[in-house]
Design a protein around this motif. Structure first.
Motif, short mmCIF file in Angstrom:
data_model
loop_
_atom_site.label_atom_id
_atom_site.label_comp_id
_atom_site.label_asym_id
_atom_site.label_seq_id
_atom_site.Cartn_x
_atom_site.Cartn_y
_atom_site.Cartn_z
N LYS A 104 0.84 -1.20 0.00
CA LYS A 104 0.00 0.00 0.00
C LYS A 104 0.88 1.25 0.00
N ASP A 105 0.25 2.39 -0.36
CA ASP A 105 0.94 3.68 -0.27
C ASP A 105 -0.06 4.73 0.20
N GLU A 106 0.33 6.00 0.16
CA GLU A 106 -0.52 7.06 0.68
C GLU A 106 -1.82 7.22 -0.10
N ASP A 107 -1.86 6.75 -1.33
CA ASP A 107 -3.07 6.85 -2.15
C ASP A 107 -4.01 5.66 -1.99
N SER A 108 -3.58 4.63 -1.27
CA SER A 108 -4.41 3.43 -1.11
C SER A 108 -5.62 3.71 -0.25
N ALA A 109 -6.75 3.17 -0.67
CA ALA A 109 -7.98 3.33 0.11
C ALA A 109 -7.89 2.50 1.38
N PRO A 110 -8.42 3.00 2.48
CA PRO A 110 -8.44 2.21 3.71
C PRO A 110 -9.16 0.88 3.52
N ASP A 111 -8.61 -0.15 4.15
CA ASP A 111 -9.22 -1.48 4.16
C ASP A 111 -8.88 -2.07 5.52
N PRO A 112 -9.47 -1.51 6.58
CA PRO A 112 -8.95 -1.77 7.92
C PRO A 112 -9.18 -3.20 8.41
N HIS A 113 -8.24 -3.64 9.24
CA HIS A 113 -8.43 -4.87 9.99
C HIS A 113 -9.66 -4.68 10.88
N PRO A 114 -10.48 -5.74 11.06
CA PRO A 114 -11.72 -5.59 11.85
C PRO A 114 -11.52 -5.01 13.24
N VAL A 115 -10.36 -5.24 13.84
CA VAL A 115 -10.12 -4.73 15.19
C VAL A 115 -10.14 -3.20 15.23
N VAL A 116 -9.80 -2.57 14.10
CA VAL A 116 -9.77 -1.09 14.04
C VAL A 116 -10.65 -0.59 12.90
N LEU A 222 -1.87 -18.56 16.79
CA LEU A 222 -2.84 -17.47 16.87
C LEU A 222 -3.97 -17.78 17.85
N GLU A 223 -4.43 -19.02 17.88
CA GLU A 223 -5.52 -19.37 18.77
C GLU A 223 -5.12 -19.16 20.23
N GLU A 224 -3.89 -19.56 20.58
CA GLU A 224 -3.42 -19.38 21.95
C GLU A 224 -3.23 -17.90 22.27
N ALA A 225 -2.67 -17.16 21.32
CA ALA A 225 -2.45 -15.73 21.54
C ALA A 225 -3.78 -15.00 21.70
N THR A 226 -4.78 -15.39 20.90
CA THR A 226 -6.09 -14.75 20.99
C THR A 226 -6.74 -15.04 22.33
N ALA A 227 -6.57 -16.25 22.84
CA ALA A 227 -7.13 -16.59 24.15
C ALA A 227 -6.55 -15.72 25.24
N GLU A 228 -5.30 -15.33 25.12
CA GLU A 228 -4.66 -14.49 26.13
C GLU A 228 -4.86 -13.00 25.88
N MET A 229 -4.75 -12.57 24.59
CA MET A 229 -4.75 -11.16 24.27
C MET A 229 -6.08 -10.62 23.76
N GLY A 230 -6.94 -11.51 23.32
CA GLY A 230 -8.18 -11.08 22.68
C GLY A 230 -7.99 -10.89 21.19
N PRO A 231 -8.98 -10.30 20.51
CA PRO A 231 -8.95 -10.16 19.05
C PRO A 231 -7.75 -9.39 18.51
N ILE A 232 -7.14 -8.53 19.34
CA ILE A 232 -6.01 -7.75 18.86
C ILE A 232 -4.86 -8.62 18.41
N ALA A 233 -4.82 -9.87 18.87
CA ALA A 233 -3.77 -10.78 18.43
C ALA A 233 -3.77 -10.93 16.91
N GLY A 234 -4.94 -10.80 16.30
CA GLY A 234 -5.02 -10.92 14.84
C GLY A 234 -4.21 -9.87 14.11
N LEU A 235 -3.99 -8.72 14.71
CA LEU A 235 -3.17 -7.69 14.07
C LEU A 235 -1.75 -8.18 13.82
N TYR A 236 -1.28 -9.09 14.66
CA TYR A 236 0.09 -9.58 14.54
C TYR A 236 0.27 -10.53 13.36
#
Length: 271
Positions: A104-116, A222-236
């Motif tokens: 992506k670059d500065e002209d790319s349209a937003p396509d946000p991760h569901p967490v944000v 990811l499943e273990e990380a999500t159990a500890e961190m919540g949905p934000i783990a998906g950002l990683y």
């Protein structure tokens, strides 16, 4: 200029406030009634009270929001209050995750991760009013940064570097001092209604994990990380290669710190 900085007790905001002062600007900072003093002229206000943000933002040449995201309802209500008070004088922070995966670059349209997901609408409201948007990559340096701190804690806990999900996931990163210099450039030179990218390099998260783990790293499912961190783990697991070429060219922004792994290796060696 007379600049209000929101989030000046935080990792990014504190560096931005100091950089603005270093560039000759007069800085005031938003401060909750029970908040920690920043050393700058305090202006009463609270991120959890959107009406107070509008009151605080009145009368400044620029208003820089570098505070943390608090969720869709508060963030959108807050930006509405700031837009009403500051309009095209607002500089608002979002982040790389608003762009989604891929190149992506500065002209790319937003396509946000569901967490944000709401941050795309936040950006739209800021830019429609003539404000400026800064999208930082993962910030590090000066002993701070939430993601390096989390991964360092996991490395210390497990005795090896830790990354979430599959290897090879790429993230844009930036040293906080370089990012602060970008905010100064945006405050001073950016045209209304524009978006700017604060990324000095693209790095693999498993390489970051290896640097923090002294040369070794292992996957945290990811499943273990999500159990500890919540949905934000998906950002990683969000693979991104984001350009800041236009930002560098138009604002004459040249990051001085261009290797997070070298920085982390030096910190680990020092420790």
């Amino acid at each position: 200029m007379n600049v209000l900085v929101i989030g000046a007790t935080g990792f990014i905001g504190s560096s931005v406030a100091a950089a603005l002062v270093g560039a000759g600007h007069e800085v005031s900072t938003l401060q909750r009634p029970d908040g920690r003093a920043t050393g700058y002229r305090p202006v009463p206000g609270d991120l959890t009270d959107p009406a107070s943000l509008g009151q605080a933002a009145t009368g400044f040449d620029r208003v820089v929001h570098a505070g943390p995201p608090l969720g869709e309802e508060l963030d959108l209500a807050g930006v509405d209050a700031l837009v009403a008070a500051a309009g095209d004088r607002l500089v608002h922070t979002t982040g790389a995750a608003v762009l989604g995966s891929g190149s992506k670059d500065e002209d790319s349209a937003p396509d946000p991760h569901p967490v944000v997901a709401w941050r795309a609408e936040l950006e739209r409201r800021v830019r429609t009013a003539g404000g400026r948007v800064v999208r930082p990559g993962m910030a590090y340096g000066d002993g701070g940064g939430s993601v390096p701190a989390l991964l360092a804690a996991k490395a210390a806990e497990r005795g090896t570097g830790v990354y979430i999900g599959e290897p090879g996931v790429r993230w844009p990163v930036v040293h906080v001092a370089d990012l602060a210099a970008l905010y100064v450039a945006v405050v001073e030179h950016a045209e209304p209604g524009t978006v700017w990218h604060g990324m000095s390099e693209t790095v693999r998260l498993d390489d970051v994990a290896r640097a923090l783990g002294g040369g070794t790293a292992t996957s945290w499912p990811l499943e273990e990380a999500t159990a500890e961190m919540g949905p934000i783990a998906g950002l990683y697991t969000l693979d991104q290669d984001i350009s800041s070429d236009r930002t560098r060219r138009l604002l004459n922004w040249t990051p001085k710190h261009t290797s997070i792994t070298a920085y982390l290796n030096s910190q680990v060696g020092h420790a």
